[in-house]
Design an enzyme around this catalytic site. Sequence first.
Site, PDB file in Angstrom:
ATOM      1  N   THR A   1      44.821  21.614  29.297  1.00 17.60           N
ATOM      2  CA  THR A   1      46.014  21.247  30.077  1.00 17.60           C
ATOM      3  C   THR A   1      46.328  19.769  29.937  1.00 17.60           C
ATOM      4  O   THR A   1      47.484  19.356  30.002  1.00 17.60           O
ATOM      5  CB  THR A   1      45.775  21.618  31.556  1.00 17.60           C
ATOM      6  OG1 THR A   1      45.679  23.035  31.644  1.00 17.60           O
ATOM      7  CG2 THR A   1      46.914  21.162  32.454  1.00 17.60           C
TER       8      THR A   1
ATOM      9  N   SER B   1      41.154  26.000  26.653  1.00 15.41           N
ATOM     10  CA  SER B   1      39.686  26.175  26.624  1.00 15.41           C
ATOM     11  C   SER B   1      39.229  27.549  27.091  1.00 15.41           C
ATOM     12  O   SER B   1      38.060  27.896  26.946  1.00 15.41           O
ATOM     13  CB  SER B   1      38.975  25.076  27.416  1.00 15.41           C
ATOM     14  OG  SER B   1      38.971  25.350  28.788  1.00 15.41           O
TER      15      SER B   1
ATOM     16  N   THR C   1      39.918  22.572  31.485  1.00 15.93           N
ATOM     17  CA  THR C   1      38.985  22.660  32.619  1.00 15.93           C
ATOM     18  C   THR C   1      38.237  23.995  32.663  1.00 15.93           C
ATOM     19  O   THR C   1      37.137  24.065  33.227  1.00 15.93           O
ATOM     20  CB  THR C   1      39.748  22.499  33.950  1.00 15.93           C
ATOM     21  OG1 THR C   1      40.784  23.492  34.007  1.00 15.93           O
ATOM     22  CG2 THR C   1      40.345  21.117  34.089  1.00 15.93           C
ATOM     23  N   ASP C   2      38.813  25.049  32.054  1.00 18.81           N
ATOM     24  CA  ASP C   2      38.274  26.395  32.296  1.00 18.81           C
ATOM     25  C   ASP C   2      36.842  26.598  31.811  1.00 18.81           C
ATOM     26  O   ASP C   2      36.042  27.265  32.483  1.00 18.81           O
ATOM     27  CB  ASP C   2      39.194  27.452  31.649  1.00 18.81           C
ATOM     28  CG  ASP C   2      40.512  27.592  32.402  1.00 18.81           C
ATOM     29  OD1 ASP C   2      40.618  27.079  33.532  1.00 18.81           O
ATOM     30  OD2 ASP C   2      41.445  28.210  31.854  1.00 18.81           O
TER      31      ASP C   2
HETATM   32  N1  ASP Z   1      43.535  26.892  30.704  1.00 22.96           N
HETATM   33  C1  ASP Z   1      43.408  25.443  30.652  1.00 22.96           C
HETATM   34  C2  ASP Z   1      42.242  25.130  29.730  1.00 22.96           C
HETATM   35  O1  ASP Z   1      41.145  25.338  30.120  1.00 22.96           O
HETATM   36  C3  ASP Z   1      43.197  24.916  32.015  1.00 22.96           C
HETATM   37  C4  ASP Z   1      43.013  23.429  32.122  1.00 22.96           C
HETATM   38  O2  ASP Z   1      42.766  22.711  31.176  1.00 22.96           O
HETATM   39  O3  ASP Z   1      43.096  22.954  33.282  1.00 22.96           O
HETATM   40  O4  ASP Z   1      42.453  24.697  28.620  1.00 22.96           O
END
Ligand code: ASP
Length: 319
Positions: free
Chosen positions: A14, A62, A95-96
Amino acid sequence: MKSKKIVILGTGGTIAGTAADAGDSLGYTAAQVGIEQLVAALPALAATGCELLSEQVAQIDSKDMDVAIWHALARRVAHWLAQDEVQGVVITHGTDTLEETAFFLQAVLDPAKPVVLTCAMRPATALAPDGPQNVLDAVAVASQAGARGVAAVCAGVIHGAMDVQKVHTYRLDAFSSGDAGPLGYVEAGRLRLLRNWPSAPVLNGVLAIKNIAFDAIHRPWPRVEIVMNHAGADGRAVRALAADGVQGLVVAGTGNGTLHHALEAALLQAQTQGVRVVRATRCLEGRVLPHAGDVFADSQGLSPVKARVALMLALMDPA
Ligand code: ASP
């Protein structure tokens, strides 16, 4: 005085996401902006006095992280850390699955220099993106004298690779180190440390993995799946996985790793057939406390997703 060289590796997420509408923090596409562009858009980085290099290692959401990217990332981190003039590495990441990547890198590299993962909960095009401050904070951590090991920085909080876990779906401060507590905080570019930097051994006993031959991660990884205990659990998923050739199973038990008797029976049978079984807990805090007579190894404090990575590495380790 020679300036400190920090390498920023981009993997997507993100933090590199874009949305058509700046007010939309849900309907965006992750992994759109290149790492060079992200760094160039942050003139405040120049004020850190660090010499910055950037490199795109991957460009993914991710949720789609896989072992091929982990392998490439571990190699690039090892490459840069081996350069005398490099003080530390920052990795931008979604973050995932950030906690899994952090654990993996700590396990296979056990770096003597800092490797700092950072991220964002809002895309780069948001009205008030959180990524830029997180990158600045991560560079502050990576350039700190004496810093070492793999850490994660988000919303001003520094977490160690062993404990960090995403605990919130939306808020900016989305991570926790559980009852271990964070390593410290970044406050206006300064670090306030509460605990020691992560260092070896990352684990001991049955899951000792830090000495794994680095090249082993180039081979196909063993198949390890996660099953969960819950009301009404039974052994069918375990029997199907065992019949399908699974090599390891992590069970996310209830409470202190407790298991429905039907699930436990199926896991015991799988273990007898040669499947490695590790018992973790689905509780967010605490750890499975081993007790005399336990029939399954415990995860040594690792969450189910990290215990899965540890078990895959352990199964690859010839030692
Ligand atoms: N779906 C995103 C990822 O993990 C979520 C994020 O980065 O906050 O790439």
